[in-house]
Design an enzyme around this catalytic site. Structure first.
Site, PDB file in Angstrom:
ATOM      1  N   ASP A 118      45.746  39.867  39.348  1.00 20.38           N
ATOM      2  CA  ASP A 118      45.645  38.448  39.005  1.00 20.38           C
ATOM      3  C   ASP A 118      45.552  37.563  40.245  1.00 20.38           C
ATOM      4  OD1 ASP A 118      45.476  36.343  37.278  1.00 20.38           O
ATOM      5  OD2 ASP A 118      47.632  36.154  36.980  1.00 20.38           O
ATOM      6  N   HIS A 158      36.845  37.329  43.031  1.00 21.44           N
ATOM      7  CA  HIS A 158      36.679  38.673  42.460  1.00 21.44           C
ATOM      8  C   HIS A 158      36.063  39.612  43.504  1.00 21.44           C
ATOM      9  CE1 HIS A 158      37.877  36.918  38.754  1.00 21.44           C
ATOM     10  NE2 HIS A 158      36.767  36.270  38.535  1.00 21.44           N
ATOM     11  N   LEU A 179      43.483  62.152  41.515  1.00 21.74           N
ATOM     12  CA  LEU A 179      43.974  60.864  41.012  1.00 21.74           C
ATOM     13  C   LEU A 179      43.131  60.492  39.801  1.00 21.74           C
ATOM     14  CD1 LEU A 179      45.479  58.056  41.315  1.00 21.74           C
ATOM     15  CD2 LEU A 179      43.554  57.357  42.750  1.00 21.74           C
TER      16      LEU A 179
END
Ligand code: FPP
Length: 241
Positions: free
Chosen positions: A20, A37, A132
């Site tokens: 955020d 972004h 991962l």
């Protein structure tokens, strides 16, 4: 926060991040929100790199929520294209590093077909990797996920009294995904915002004021240190079985 202050024997198995503050970070610099972004991509890959370094097994990020469609059309378009671009640009490098890419979210509602194709390509390419698991929550909402699970269960015709927590867990978007041990939210908002509602019942929540574009490896390690300083009891008491 350097890595050597972490207890490497107690690294959370699954870390989930609400990335955020990109828009606000950009706006305070007089930049368009979309630049926030873009800057967030760097943070995201710092977190991926750091996760690989310390042996996190599952990393999940909230890339686009079912509510994000309410943003201005240009920002929505940017986010869709940006996600697609990152997938194409980064998939080979992630694959070479043993990362398995997965997605959670509603696929059959509003998401452009081309992006679905890119998502399938990325998850197909990396399906055999095990180092991962990097799960991207795209067009994801926690309540929508529970609704979708309930719909599937109802459609299967199972008797109501046979429905247990396990039935619901098995019908979530990715039944193999373990519940997050740690959820991190950046940028000073103390909310869950419809992220992984079912899965985070017992997660430790760490909130930081740092906006996502400034959330780098040292901030990530600090959040893990905070997790390690907590005492997880899962509803029990210390020293109990
Ligand atoms: C929240 O900031 C962030 C987002 C809505 C999306 C972030 C997406 C990325 C960094 C790309 C991820 C891509 C992949 C492929 C995983 P905000 O705009 O809500 O910030 P604000 O609260 O300041 O408005």
């Amino acid at each position: 926060m350097p890595v050597d202050l972490l207890d490497l024997n107690r690294i959370p198995r699954h870390i989930a991040c609400v990335m955020d503050g990109n828009g606000r970070w950009a706006q305070t610099r007089g930049l368009p929100r979309t630049e926030g972004h873009r800057a967030g991509e760097h943070s995201l890959f710092e977190v991926v790199d750091a996760s690989l370094e310390i042996g996190v097994e599952w990393l999940t990020v909230f890339a686009f929520s079912t509510e994000n469609w309410r943003r201005p059309r240009d920002e929505v378009r940017f986010l869709i294209n940006f996600n697609e671009e990152i997938l194409v640009r980064r998939r080979d490098e992630l694959n070479e590093r043993g990362v398995r890419i997965r997605f959670v979210g509603r696929r059959d509602w509003r998401v452009p077909k081309r992006l679905i194709r890119r998502m399938d390509e990325a998850s197909g390419l990396t399906a055999k990797n095990r180092t991962l698991t990097f799960t991207i929550a795209f067009n994801y909402g926690g309540r929508a996920e529970i609704v979708d699970a309930v719909r599937r269960i109802a459609a299967s015709g199972v008797a109501p009294e046979k429905i247990t927590e396990t039935t619901i867990a098995r019908n979530l978007y990715d039944p193999e995904m373990p519940d997050p041990d740690l959820v991190i939210r950046t940028s000073g908002e103390y909310r869950i915002s419809n992220f992984l509602l079912w899965e985070l019942a017992y997660s430790e929540l760490v909130f930081t004021d740092t906006p996502w574009p400034e959330f780098q490896r040292r901030e990530f390690f600090a959040a893990i240190r905070e997790f390690q300083d907590r005492d997880r009891r899962f509803g029990g008491v210390d020293g109990g079985d």
